[in-house]
Motif scaffolding. Structure first.
Motif, PDB file in Angstrom:
ATOM      1  N   LEU A  64      -6.005  10.447   1.392  1.00 41.84           N
ATOM      2  CA  LEU A  64      -6.284   9.371   1.398  1.00 41.84           C
ATOM      3  C   LEU A  64      -5.810   9.174   3.262  1.00 41.84           C
ATOM      4  CD1 LEU A  64      -5.280   6.740   0.407  1.00 41.84           C
ATOM      5  CD2 LEU A  64      -2.787   7.124   0.728  1.00 41.84           C
ATOM      6  N   PHE A  65      -7.126   7.949   2.781  1.00 43.71           N
ATOM      7  CA  PHE A  65      -6.361   7.238   4.719  1.00 43.71           C
ATOM      8  C   PHE A  65      -6.126   5.871   4.307  1.00 43.71           C
ATOM      9  CE2 PHE A  65      -8.910  10.176   5.886  1.00 43.71           C
ATOM     10  CZ  PHE A  65      -9.720  11.369   6.994  1.00 43.71           C
ATOM     11  N   LEU A  66      -5.090   5.651   4.784  1.00 45.04           N
ATOM     12  CA  LEU A  66      -4.848   3.853   4.594  1.00 45.04           C
ATOM     13  C   LEU A  66      -3.753   3.517   6.042  1.00 45.04           C
ATOM     14  CD1 LEU A  66      -2.547   2.982   2.892  1.00 45.04           C
ATOM     15  CD2 LEU A  66      -0.404   4.148   2.970  1.00 45.04           C
ATOM     16  N   GLY A  67      -4.044   2.161   5.540  1.00 46.38           N
ATOM     17  CA  GLY A  67      -3.465   1.423   7.454  1.00 46.38           C
ATOM     18  C   GLY A  67      -4.297  -0.159   7.268  1.00 46.38           C
ATOM     19  N   PHE A  90      -6.151  -1.987   5.088  1.00 47.98           N
ATOM     20  CA  PHE A  90      -6.906  -3.445   4.466  1.00 47.98           C
ATOM     21  C   PHE A  90      -6.536  -4.638   5.134  1.00 47.98           C
ATOM     22  CE2 PHE A  90      -2.667  -1.983   3.312  1.00 47.98           C
ATOM     23  CZ  PHE A  90      -1.427  -3.143   3.558  1.00 47.98           C
ATOM     24  N   GLY A  91      -7.310  -4.924   5.124  1.00 41.96           N
ATOM     25  CA  GLY A  91      -7.166  -6.250   6.443  1.00 41.96           C
ATOM     26  C   GLY A  91      -6.704  -6.073   8.131  1.00 41.96           C
ATOM     27  N   GLY A  92      -6.127  -7.068   8.478  1.00 44.81           N
ATOM     28  CA  GLY A  92      -5.247  -6.450   9.540  1.00 44.81           C
ATOM     29  C   GLY A  92      -3.719  -6.245   9.481  1.00 44.81           C
ATOM     30  N   SER A  93      -3.998  -5.716   8.326  1.00 49.35           N
ATOM     31  CA  SER A  93      -2.159  -5.123   7.891  1.00 49.35           C
ATOM     32  C   SER A  93      -1.132  -4.181   8.727  1.00 49.35           C
ATOM     33  CB  SER A  93      -2.019  -4.186   6.626  1.00 49.35           C
ATOM     34  OG  SER A  93      -3.200  -2.662   6.837  1.00 49.35           O
ATOM     35  N   GLU A  94      -0.184  -4.142   8.937  1.00 52.49           N
ATOM     36  CA  GLU A  94       0.734  -3.575   9.709  1.00 52.49           C
ATOM     37  C   GLU A  94       1.357  -2.798   8.398  1.00 52.49           C
ATOM     38  OE1 GLU A  94       3.666  -6.793  10.950  1.00 52.49           O
ATOM     39  OE2 GLU A  94       1.386  -8.511  10.046  1.00 52.49           O
ATOM     40  N   ILE A  95       2.267  -2.407   9.226  1.00 52.04           N
ATOM     41  CA  ILE A  95       3.211  -0.594   8.837  1.00 52.04           C
ATOM     42  C   ILE A  95       3.340  -1.007   7.657  1.00 52.04           C
ATOM     43  CG2 ILE A  95       4.861   0.819   8.979  1.00 52.04           C
ATOM     44  CD1 ILE A  95       3.895   1.517  12.224  1.00 52.04           C
ATOM     45  N   SER A  96       4.286  -2.088   7.398  1.00 54.11           N
ATOM     46  CA  SER A  96       5.711  -2.730   7.094  1.00 54.11           C
ATOM     47  C   SER A  96       4.277  -3.551   5.503  1.00 54.11           C
ATOM     48  CB  SER A  96       6.313  -3.923   7.141  1.00 54.11           C
ATOM     49  OG  SER A  96       5.415  -5.102   7.814  1.00 54.11           O
ATOM     50  N   ASP A  97       2.860  -3.327   5.164  1.00 52.23           N
ATOM     51  CA  ASP A  97       2.578  -4.451   4.331  1.00 52.23           C
ATOM     52  C   ASP A  97       2.063  -2.613   3.884  1.00 52.23           C
ATOM     53  OD1 ASP A  97       2.453  -6.556   5.122  1.00 52.23           O
ATOM     54  OD2 ASP A  97       0.915  -6.299   6.500  1.00 52.23           O
ATOM     55  N   SER A  98       1.702  -1.883   4.393  1.00 54.20           N
ATOM     56  CA  SER A  98       1.054  -0.392   3.552  1.00 54.20           C
ATOM     57  C   SER A  98       2.624   0.111   2.802  1.00 54.20           C
ATOM     58  CB  SER A  98       0.595   0.656   4.638  1.00 54.20           C
ATOM     59  OG  SER A  98      -0.020   0.454   5.095  1.00 54.20           O
ATOM     60  N   THR A 113      -2.473  14.594   2.072  1.00 50.83           N
ATOM     61  CA  THR A 113      -2.577  14.582   2.884  1.00 50.83           C
ATOM     62  C   THR A 113      -3.006  13.050   2.818  1.00 50.83           C
ATOM     63  OG1 THR A 113      -2.819  16.451   3.676  1.00 50.83           O
ATOM     64  CG2 THR A 113      -3.662  15.029   5.500  1.00 50.83           C
ATOM     65  N   ILE A 114      -2.249  12.141   3.617  1.00 57.04           N
ATOM     66  CA  ILE A 114      -2.442  11.140   4.227  1.00 57.04           C
ATOM     67  C   ILE A 114      -2.177  11.015   5.522  1.00 57.04           C
ATOM     68  CG2 ILE A 114      -1.546   8.838   4.308  1.00 57.04           C
ATOM     69  CD1 ILE A 114       0.408   9.225   2.084  1.00 57.04           C
ATOM     70  N   VAL A 115      -4.196  10.107   6.135  1.00 59.92           N
ATOM     71  CA  VAL A 115      -3.684   9.237   7.815  1.00 59.92           C
ATOM     72  C   VAL A 115      -3.871   8.405   7.527  1.00 59.92           C
ATOM     73  CG1 VAL A 115      -6.168  10.090   8.666  1.00 59.92           C
ATOM     74  CG2 VAL A 115      -5.971  12.154   7.186  1.00 59.92           C
ATOM     75  N   PHE A 116      -3.236   8.058   8.026  1.00 57.13           N
ATOM     76  CA  PHE A 116      -2.193   6.857   8.978  1.00 57.13           C
ATOM     77  C   PHE A 116      -2.646   5.937   9.966  1.00 57.13           C
ATOM     78  CE2 PHE A 116       0.841   3.880   9.382  1.00 57.13           C
ATOM     79  CZ  PHE A 116       0.481   3.056   8.641  1.00 57.13           C
ATOM     80  N   TYR A 117      -3.567   4.312   9.849  1.00 57.13           N
ATOM     81  CA  TYR A 117      -3.035   3.953  11.156  1.00 57.13           C
ATOM     82  C   TYR A 117      -3.137   2.628  11.353  1.00 57.13           C
ATOM     83  CZ  TYR A 117      -4.950   1.732  15.405  1.00 57.13           C
ATOM     84  OH  TYR A 117      -4.966   0.953  16.158  1.00 57.13           O
ATOM     85  N   ALA A 118      -1.717   1.827  12.002  1.00 57.39           N
ATOM     86  CA  ALA A 118      -1.156   1.204  11.835  1.00 57.39           C
ATOM     87  C   ALA A 118      -0.130   0.998  12.729  1.00 57.39           C
ATOM     88  CB  ALA A 118      -0.203   0.749  10.296  1.00 57.39           C
TER      89      ALA A 118
END
Length: 240
Positions: A64-67, A90-98, A113-118
């Motif tokens: 899962l790619f998330l951020g 999604f959008g211009g999200s922040e860590i707290s949004d995820s 596995t989660i690939v995370f960027y924020a």
């Protein structure tokens, strides 16, 4: 007495006239509802995702790619052909949004596995401190560990960008704190994409960005893909 009555009558007529005009033009006497703040501003987008998932449920146990938008704009089918990795940026999200939408965007898929960027928007838009950014990621990490103890999280470093170069010290501080946490925590990996995105002059490489100086060009994603793919291959992660 007559003058007082006349003034009151005039005031009443004016008020009625104003009300009538407002209604006739489709207006309202009340201020419009304010735009949602915090994670609630993504409610409609998250509902669209969950509705699509209900019609065609994605396979569980994958990657899962998330951020934020750097994830959302990533063409995973081109970068990782044949893998069917799931993109939930999604959008211009922040860590707290995820963090707020973990049930819908993480736990529903039970990813291996989660690939995370924020973190980028956290520093720039909300002026959160590097310590707060690191703390938010730690909270997200711990929440995932409670429900999915075997799930691995690959955290992509906050990128240095042309548009937000003035924040480079905050970016580095956040990355340092998160890298330290990942090094000390099982199933957490920090991926340093920041170093290769800088040129010999120590500044962000222009060819890695599109015109806005913030979002990445295909050349920028090539760097990310190479580093992320190496981590996924090291753990033997394949699409289900």
């Amino acid at each position: 007495m007559n003058r007082l009555f006349a003034r009151r009558t005039a005031t009443t007529v004016a008020a009625v006239t104003f009300y009538s005009l407002a209604i006739s033009f489709g207006g309202s006497l009340y201020a419009a509802d304010p735009e949602p703040k915090g994670p609630e501003r993504w409610k409609n987008e998250i509902e669209r995702i969950t509705a699509a998932d209900a019609e065609k449920p994605p396979a569980k146990g994958g990657v899962l790619f998330l951020g934020s938008s750097s994830i959302r704009l990533w063409k995973l089918d081109e970068s990782f052909p044949g893998q069917n990795y799931l993109n939930r940026g999604f959008g211009g999200s922040e860590i707290s949004d995820s963090l707020h939408y973990l049930d819908q965007l993480v736990f529903a898929y039970e990813p291996k596995t989660i690939v995370f960027y924020a973190g980028d928007n956290d520093l720039a838009k909300k002026k959160k401190s590097p310590q707060r950014v690191a703390a938010d990621f730690r909270e997200l990490s711990e929440r995932v560990a409670e429900r999915l103890p075997q799930t691995r999280i690959l955290y992509i470093a906050v990128k240095p960008s042309l548009q937000r170069w003035s924040l480079i010290e905050e970016v580095r501080a956040a990355n340092e704190a998160i890298a330290k946490y990942c090094a000390e925590t099982p199933n957490r990996t920090f991926i340093d994409i920041a170093t290769p995105m800088l040129g010999e002059d120590g500044l962000p490489r222009k060819e890695l960005f599109v015109a806005d100086g913030l979002h990445m060009s295909p050349a920028g994603y090539e760097i990310w893909t190479k580093l992320v793919a190496a981590e996924l291959e090291a753990e033997g992660t394949k699409a289900p």
